[in-house]
Design a protein around this motif. Structure first.
Motif, PDB file in Angstrom:
ATOM      1  N   LEU A 295      -8.292  -1.612   7.513  1.00  0.00           N
ATOM      2  CA  LEU A 295      -7.937  -0.256   7.098  1.00  0.00           C
ATOM      3  C   LEU A 295      -9.115   0.673   7.347  1.00  0.00           C
ATOM      4  CD1 LEU A 295      -6.147   0.623   3.782  1.00  0.00           C
ATOM      5  CD2 LEU A 295      -8.197   1.867   4.436  1.00  0.00           C
ATOM      6  N   LYS A 296      -8.818   1.878   7.842  1.00  0.00           N
ATOM      7  CA  LYS A 296      -9.872   2.864   8.108  1.00  0.00           C
ATOM      8  C   LYS A 296      -9.350   4.267   7.829  1.00  0.00           C
ATOM      9  CE  LYS A 296     -13.977   3.733  10.183  1.00  0.00           C
ATOM     10  NZ  LYS A 296     -15.169   2.951  10.404  1.00  0.00           N
ATOM     11  N   ASN A 297     -10.206   5.077   7.207  1.00  0.00           N
ATOM     12  CA  ASN A 297      -9.912   6.496   7.042  1.00  0.00           C
ATOM     13  C   ASN A 297     -10.589   7.237   8.182  1.00  0.00           C
ATOM     14  OD1 ASN A 297      -9.539   9.148   6.343  1.00  0.00           O
ATOM     15  ND2 ASN A 297     -10.690   9.058   4.419  1.00  0.00           N
ATOM     16  N   ASN A 298      -9.835   7.528   9.236  1.00  0.00           N
ATOM     17  CA  ASN A 298     -10.363   8.260  10.378  1.00  0.00           C
ATOM     18  C   ASN A 298     -10.130   9.759  10.270  1.00  0.00           C
ATOM     19  OD1 ASN A 298     -11.461   6.100  11.952  1.00  0.00           O
ATOM     20  ND2 ASN A 298      -9.367   5.453  12.418  1.00  0.00           N
ATOM     21  N   GLY A 299      -9.628  10.206   9.130  1.00  0.00           N
ATOM     22  CA  GLY A 299      -9.391  11.627   8.923  1.00  0.00           C
ATOM     23  C   GLY A 299     -10.631  12.327   8.398  1.00  0.00           C
ATOM     24  N   ASN A 300     -10.468  13.600   8.077  1.00  0.00           N
ATOM     25  CA  ASN A 300     -11.577  14.422   7.593  1.00  0.00           C
ATOM     26  C   ASN A 300     -11.566  14.615   6.089  1.00  0.00           C
ATOM     27  OD1 ASN A 300     -12.570  14.930  10.251  1.00  0.00           O
ATOM     28  ND2 ASN A 300     -10.955  16.470  10.533  1.00  0.00           N
ATOM     29  N   ASN A 301     -10.546  14.079   5.407  1.00  0.00           N
ATOM     30  CA  ASN A 301     -10.403  14.251   3.970  1.00  0.00           C
ATOM     31  C   ASN A 301     -10.350  12.900   3.274  1.00  0.00           C
ATOM     32  OD1 ASN A 301     -10.094  17.196   4.142  1.00  0.00           O
ATOM     33  ND2 ASN A 301      -8.103  16.734   5.073  1.00  0.00           N
ATOM     34  N   GLN A 302     -10.460  12.932   1.939  1.00  0.00           N
ATOM     35  CA  GLN A 302     -10.378  11.698   1.164  1.00  0.00           C
ATOM     36  C   GLN A 302      -9.005  11.040   1.351  1.00  0.00           C
ATOM     37  OE1 GLN A 302     -13.976  11.544   0.328  1.00  0.00           O
ATOM     38  NE2 GLN A 302     -12.925  10.220  -1.144  1.00  0.00           N
TER      39      GLN A 302
ATOM     40  N   LEU B 209       0.859  -1.180   0.000  1.00  0.00           N
ATOM     41  CA  LEU B 209       0.000   0.000   0.000  1.00  0.00           C
ATOM     42  C   LEU B 209       0.899   1.234   0.000  1.00  0.00           C
ATOM     43  CD1 LEU B 209      -2.556  -0.995   2.814  1.00  0.00           C
ATOM     44  CD2 LEU B 209      -2.530  -1.715   0.417  1.00  0.00           C
ATOM     45  N   PHE B 210       0.554   2.222  -0.829  1.00  0.00           N
ATOM     46  CA  PHE B 210       1.326   3.471  -0.872  1.00  0.00           C
ATOM     47  C   PHE B 210       0.359   4.640  -0.951  1.00  0.00           C
ATOM     48  CE2 PHE B 210       3.609   6.949  -2.959  1.00  0.00           C
ATOM     49  CZ  PHE B 210       4.690   7.065  -2.087  1.00  0.00           C
ATOM     50  N   ILE B 211       0.428   5.551   0.023  1.00  0.00           N
ATOM     51  CA  ILE B 211      -0.530   6.647   0.132  1.00  0.00           C
ATOM     52  C   ILE B 211      -0.078   7.851  -0.690  1.00  0.00           C
ATOM     53  CG2 ILE B 211      -1.712   8.231   1.698  1.00  0.00           C
ATOM     54  CD1 ILE B 211      -1.365   6.233   3.912  1.00  0.00           C
ATOM     55  N   VAL B 212      -0.975   8.334  -1.557  1.00  0.00           N
ATOM     56  CA  VAL B 212      -0.684   9.529  -2.342  1.00  0.00           C
ATOM     57  C   VAL B 212      -1.500  10.735  -1.888  1.00  0.00           C
ATOM     58  CG1 VAL B 212       0.158   8.338  -4.394  1.00  0.00           C
ATOM     59  CG2 VAL B 212      -2.304   8.730  -4.135  1.00  0.00           C
ATOM     60  N   GLU B 213      -2.514  10.518  -1.044  1.00  0.00           N
ATOM     61  CA  GLU B 213      -3.303  11.636  -0.526  1.00  0.00           C
ATOM     62  C   GLU B 213      -4.026  11.186   0.740  1.00  0.00           C
ATOM     63  OE1 GLU B 213      -7.277  13.825  -2.057  1.00  0.00           O
ATOM     64  OE2 GLU B 213      -5.560  14.060  -3.411  1.00  0.00           O
ATOM     65  N   GLY B 214      -4.028  12.039   1.761  1.00  0.00           N
ATOM     66  CA  GLY B 214      -4.773  11.743   2.976  1.00  0.00           C
ATOM     67  C   GLY B 214      -3.991  10.905   3.970  1.00  0.00           C
ATOM     68  N   GLU B 215      -4.726  10.193   4.833  1.00  0.00           N
ATOM     69  CA  GLU B 215      -4.110   9.393   5.881  1.00  0.00           C
ATOM     70  C   GLU B 215      -4.982   8.195   6.194  1.00  0.00           C
ATOM     71  OE1 GLU B 215      -4.757  11.500   9.907  1.00  0.00           O
ATOM     72  OE2 GLU B 215      -4.892  13.119   8.410  1.00  0.00           O
ATOM     73  N   MET B 216      -4.381   7.173   6.783  1.00  0.00           N
ATOM     74  CA  MET B 216      -5.119   5.964   7.123  1.00  0.00           C
ATOM     75  C   MET B 216      -4.628   5.401   8.449  1.00  0.00           C
ATOM     76  SD  MET B 216      -3.494   2.717   5.009  1.00  0.00           S
ATOM     77  CE  MET B 216      -3.712   3.309   3.332  1.00  0.00           C
ATOM     78  N   ASP B 217      -5.525   4.657   9.097  1.00  0.00           N
ATOM     79  CA  ASP B 217      -5.161   3.828  10.236  1.00  0.00           C
ATOM     80  C   ASP B 217      -5.182   2.388   9.758  1.00  0.00           C
ATOM     81  OD1 ASP B 217      -4.754   5.744  12.314  1.00  0.00           O
ATOM     82  OD2 ASP B 217      -6.909   6.078  12.349  1.00  0.00           O
ATOM     83  N   LEU B 218      -4.014   1.783   9.732  1.00  0.00           N
ATOM     84  CA  LEU B 218      -3.830   0.427   9.239  1.00  0.00           C
ATOM     85  C   LEU B 218      -3.531  -0.477  10.432  1.00  0.00           C
ATOM     86  CD1 LEU B 218      -3.408  -1.474   6.736  1.00  0.00           C
ATOM     87  CD2 LEU B 218      -0.985  -0.789   6.812  1.00  0.00           C
ATOM     88  N   VAL B 219      -4.377  -1.467  10.657  1.00  0.00           N
ATOM     89  CA  VAL B 219      -4.182  -2.405  11.755  1.00  0.00           C
ATOM     90  C   VAL B 219      -3.640  -3.703  11.187  1.00  0.00           C
ATOM     91  CG1 VAL B 219      -5.254  -3.634  13.679  1.00  0.00           C
ATOM     92  CG2 VAL B 219      -6.078  -1.353  13.041  1.00  0.00           C
ATOM     93  N   ILE B 220      -2.422  -4.081  11.605  1.00  0.00           N
ATOM     94  CA  ILE B 220      -1.760  -5.284  11.125  1.00  0.00           C
ATOM     95  C   ILE B 220      -1.556  -6.215  12.307  1.00  0.00           C
ATOM     96  CG2 ILE B 220       0.239  -6.238   9.929  1.00  0.00           C
ATOM     97  CD1 ILE B 220       0.771  -3.448   8.790  1.00  0.00           C
ATOM     98  N   GLU B 221      -2.203  -7.374  12.253  1.00  0.00           N
ATOM     99  CA  GLU B 221      -2.100  -8.364  13.333  1.00  0.00           C
ATOM    100  C   GLU B 221      -2.350  -7.716  14.703  1.00  0.00           C
ATOM    101  OE1 GLU B 221      -2.084 -11.322  12.556  1.00  0.00           O
ATOM    102  OE2 GLU B 221      -1.202 -11.473  10.557  1.00  0.00           O
ATOM    103  N   GLY B 222      -3.354  -6.836  14.756  1.00  0.00           N
ATOM    104  CA  GLY B 222      -3.756  -6.219  16.007  1.00  0.00           C
ATOM    105  C   GLY B 222      -3.022  -4.951  16.386  1.00  0.00           C
ATOM    106  N   GLU B 223      -1.992  -4.576  15.634  1.00  0.00           N
ATOM    107  CA  GLU B 223      -1.220  -3.370  15.940  1.00  0.00           C
ATOM    108  C   GLU B 223      -1.595  -2.256  14.975  1.00  0.00           C
ATOM    109  OE1 GLU B 223       3.444  -1.834  16.363  1.00  0.00           O
ATOM    110  OE2 GLU B 223       2.989  -3.948  15.973  1.00  0.00           O
ATOM    111  N   THR B 224      -1.934  -1.084  15.519  1.00  0.00           N
ATOM    112  CA  THR B 224      -2.385   0.034  14.705  1.00  0.00           C
ATOM    113  C   THR B 224      -1.207   0.903  14.263  1.00  0.00           C
ATOM    114  OG1 THR B 224      -4.521   0.105  15.849  1.00  0.00           O
ATOM    115  CG2 THR B 224      -3.871   2.075  14.624  1.00  0.00           C
ATOM    116  N   HIS B 225      -1.200   1.259  12.968  1.00  0.00           N
ATOM    117  CA  HIS B 225      -0.182   2.142  12.393  1.00  0.00           C
ATOM    118  C   HIS B 225      -0.913   3.295  11.705  1.00  0.00           C
ATOM    119  CE1 HIS B 225       2.873  -1.082  12.830  1.00  0.00           C
ATOM    120  NE2 HIS B 225       1.853  -1.871  12.537  1.00  0.00           N
ATOM    121  N   HIS B 226      -0.511   4.523  12.010  1.00  0.00           N
ATOM    122  CA  HIS B 226      -1.091   5.702  11.368  1.00  0.00           C
ATOM    123  C   HIS B 226      -0.163   6.121  10.231  1.00  0.00           C
ATOM    124  CE1 HIS B 226      -3.617   9.207  10.945  1.00  0.00           C
ATOM    125  NE2 HIS B 226      -2.534   9.962  10.917  1.00  0.00           N
ATOM    126  N   LEU B 227      -0.652   6.059   9.009  1.00  0.00           N
ATOM    127  CA  LEU B 227       0.141   6.379   7.828  1.00  0.00           C
ATOM    128  C   LEU B 227      -0.395   7.652   7.181  1.00  0.00           C
ATOM    129  CD1 LEU B 227       0.623   3.250   8.274  1.00  0.00           C
ATOM    130  CD2 LEU B 227       1.076   3.125   5.831  1.00  0.00           C
TER     131      LEU B 227
END
Length: 278
Positions: free
Chosen positions: A129-136, A95-113
């Motif tokens: 995967l979850k978009n907990n931000g306010n933008n796309q 996964l590679f982010i080009v816009e915005g932010e995501m909360d990625l949970v891998i094997e129970g551990e949360t990473h904010h990208l």
């Protein structure tokens, strides 16, 4: 470390009725160009078990097209995401982010990208995967059927960011051609590399590379002229190129700023034989 980078993300929408039909899109037996103007609302796709998402499929396994990988550009609305994103236990992903932010949970551990965020997800990995931000949120999702090798473990999951990894200059290029490598080239656990290649204005691939790796190239920034199988084509930020194995390829970076692209290639495995079925 590298400086802060910018990345092109598709905008969607529809062209006006007054727009000319002609474009740079081309599909050949050895390469394809999917220009950014193609990525409109009428070519989107959806997936099960996702909310608030749509995606553009820019590569898929298909006779005469991509054979080793698929690639999506995923667009997720605020509060959207998935608790069951991957349905194939043999699929690995980047996964590679080009816009915005995501909360990625891998094997129970949360990473904010954030933008520039990079995640490798091995086959059988449990992730959400979850978009907990306010933008796309917009990100590339590159998938491949992992080729297991007896005696070699599959890689572990990891996350990093383009801006946290030093780019490595190609030898004898005066630092005008660099590669940001997110895994070691000689790590035999990995059967694909997804890197970022950077050319400063005027930098070139000075010969027609002709090699076994299949490529997917998404232009993150800048513009260039490519020489593909004897033909010259122009590409710019937002364009995608698929290059078949052994397609001759070289380029000139056009400026005025850097030319950067996200590059997929299959590596580190024997060439499979096509065997008789009887």
């Amino acid at each position: 470390m590298s400086t802060q980078n910018t990345y092109y993300a598709p905008k969607g929408g529809l062209p006006p009725q007054t727009q000319l039909l002609s474009d740079r899109a081309i599909f050949t037996e050895s390469y394809a160009i999917i220009p950014k103007r193609v990525l409109t609302d009428i070519v989107i796709s959806y997936l099960p078990f996702w909310e608030g998402m749509r995606m553009w499929v820019i590569a898929r396994p298909l006779s005469g097209f991509s054979e080793t990988f698929s690639q999506y550009i995923v667009d997720v609305a605020p509060k959207g995401g998935s608790d069951k994103p991957e349905l194939d236990s043999a699929a690995e992903a980047v996964l590679f982010i080009v816009e915005g932010e995501m909360d990625l949970v891998i094997e129970g551990e949360t990473h904010h990208l954030i933008e520039g965020g990079y995640a490798y997800l091995p086959p059988g990995c449990n992730w959400t995967l979850k978009n907990n931000g306010n933008n796309q949120l917009k990100f590339h999702w590159i998938r491949k059927a992992y080729q297991f090798v007896e005696g070699i473990d599959a890689p572990e999951a990891f996350v990093t960011n383009d801006n946290e990894v030093d780019a490595i200059a190609m030898p004898n290029t005066g630092d005008v051609w660099k590669t940001t490598r997110f895994t070691e080239q000689n790590d035999m656990r990995h059967d694909m590399h997804v890197n970022i290649v950077t050319f400063e204005p005027g930098g070139v691939i000075p010969f027609d590379e002709t090699h076994v790796m299949e490529h997917g190239l998404y232009v993150l920034e800048g513009k260039a002229v490519y020489h593909l199988n004897g033909e010259w084509v122009e590409v710019e930020a937002g364009d995608f190129m698929w290059l078949r194995a052994f397609c001759p390829q070289s380029c000139y970076a056009g400026g005025p700023g850097p030319f950067r692209y996200l590059l997929y290639k299959d590596v580190n495995r024997h060439m499979p034989f096509i065997r008789p079925t009887n």
